[in-house]
Write an enzyme that holds these catalytic residues in place. Structure first.
Site, short mmCIF file in Angstrom:
data_model
loop_
_atom_site.label_atom_id
_atom_site.label_comp_id
_atom_site.label_asym_id
_atom_site.label_seq_id
_atom_site.Cartn_x
_atom_site.Cartn_y
_atom_site.Cartn_z
CB SER A 161 -79.88 67.79 -41.88
OG SER A 161 -80.46 68.62 -42.67
CG ASP A 172 -87.63 67.06 -42.02
OD1 ASP A 172 -87.80 67.74 -42.82
OD2 ASP A 172 -86.76 66.29 -41.77
CG HIS A 212 -85.00 69.18 -40.70
ND1 HIS A 212 -84.71 68.07 -41.35
CD2 HIS A 212 -83.81 70.07 -40.68
CE1 HIS A 212 -83.50 68.16 -41.73
NE2 HIS A 212 -83.08 69.05 -41.39
#
Length: 317
Positions: free
Chosen positions: A159, A254, A284
């Protein structure tokens, strides 16, 4: 390599009530409380774990906390993975991805170095990237003392950490070092513009959706939002040639999905070797449930990818 998915292939999503992020400190305190409630992680007798401080520099007086994981039975120099935690640039620390780091160190095997970089919004770009690049320099310059192989130095992250790993790779290329042999980008946040189909579509999925992405970028970029550097948002980099071989993981549900896919395709067009994995129907934050079957399977895949990148070069078994 997976193909870019068609949005029509996904069933309609149930709208999820959500609270707007207003205070990063509240989020950090909630995560810390959840971690305390879960109790301490079991120690791994097979691993040596050492906390260090990356020394300050003439340009930056901040010392950067770093944690090193290494198998106790490892002989000789080892490859090293600089792993950068996620958390939207505004939360996370040395403990955030400890289980993941331990698994990499034990199973690849390699030394894993994680970094507690400075957090937004108190410390917006370029503070976190500065810390991560200094950590890379520290591992390379101190490789002899740390018993590391400077020719097998990889970066990775999830991320926001995937953003920082990609940005560190760009910075290392542009500053002619330290040389990175591999980058592993897991559901990376790469493009602040949020103009892709997935960024427009996934506005109310659980865990992390467009509203959280908007806050993440606003806090991270701060005043820099008026003149955005490609080191802040790697998707803005015009030239991706000369970057290291890459593994990119994208999640089907996501909002960041398509920017990861597009970055992978651009790397391929720049003659960079890329392994791309798109996993449909996962959000995600799938890795936040490490006991889930898909999380375990993908973690094992990451180990195999790292093992191949760090141990399969000519002359190494």
């Amino acid at each position: 390599m997976s193909n870019l998915p068609m949005d029509a292939a996904f069933t309609p999503l149930v709208r999820q009530p959500r609270e707007e992020l207003r205070d990063a400190r509240v989020v950090r305190e909630a995560l810390a409380a959840a971690r305390r409630a879960a109790g301490p992680r079991n120690a791994d007798p097979d691993l040596a774990i050492e906390d260090r401080l990356v020394p300050s520099s003439d340009q930056d007086k901040t010392q950067v906390p770093m944690r090193l994981y290494r198998r106790r039975d490892a002989d000789g120099v080892l490859p090293v993975l600089l792993y950068l935690h996620g958390g939207g640039f505004f939360c996370g620390d040395l403990d955030s991805d400890e289980g993941q780091c331990m698994h990499y160190a034990r199973s690849v095997p390699c030394v894993v170095a994680c970094v507690a970089y400075r957090l937004a919004p108190e410390e917006p770009f370029p503070a976190a990237l500065t810390d991560c690049y200094r950590a890379l320099q520290f591992l390379w310059s101190g490789s002899r003392d740390l018993n590391l192989d400077p020719d097998r130095l990889a970066v990775g992250g999830s991320s926001a950490g995937g953003n920082l790993a990609a940005a560190v790779a760009l910075l290392a290329r542009d500053r002619s070092g330290p040389k990175i042999c591999f980058q592993m980008l897991l559901v990376p946040a790469l493009d602040d513009r949020l103009e892709t189909p997935s960024a427009r579509r996934f506005i109310d999925v659980p865990d992390f959706a467009r509203p959280e992405a908007e806050v993440m970028w606003r806090w991270y970029l701060g005043a820099a939002a008026r003149d955005i550097s490609p080191y802040a948002t790697p998707a803005r980099a015009e030239d991706l040639t000369g970057l290291p071989p890459s593994y990119i993981l994208c999640a089907g549900l996501d909002p960041l999905r398509d920017e990861g896919l597009q970055y992978a395709h651009r790397l391929i067009e720049a003659d960079v070797a890329v392994e791309l994995h798109l996993v449909p129907s996962i959000p995600h934050g799938f890795a936040s449930i490490p006991s889930a079957t898909i999380s375990k399977r993908l973690l094992d895949e990451q180990v195999e990818v790292l093992r191949s990148a760090l141990h399969s070069s000519p002359g190494r078994s």
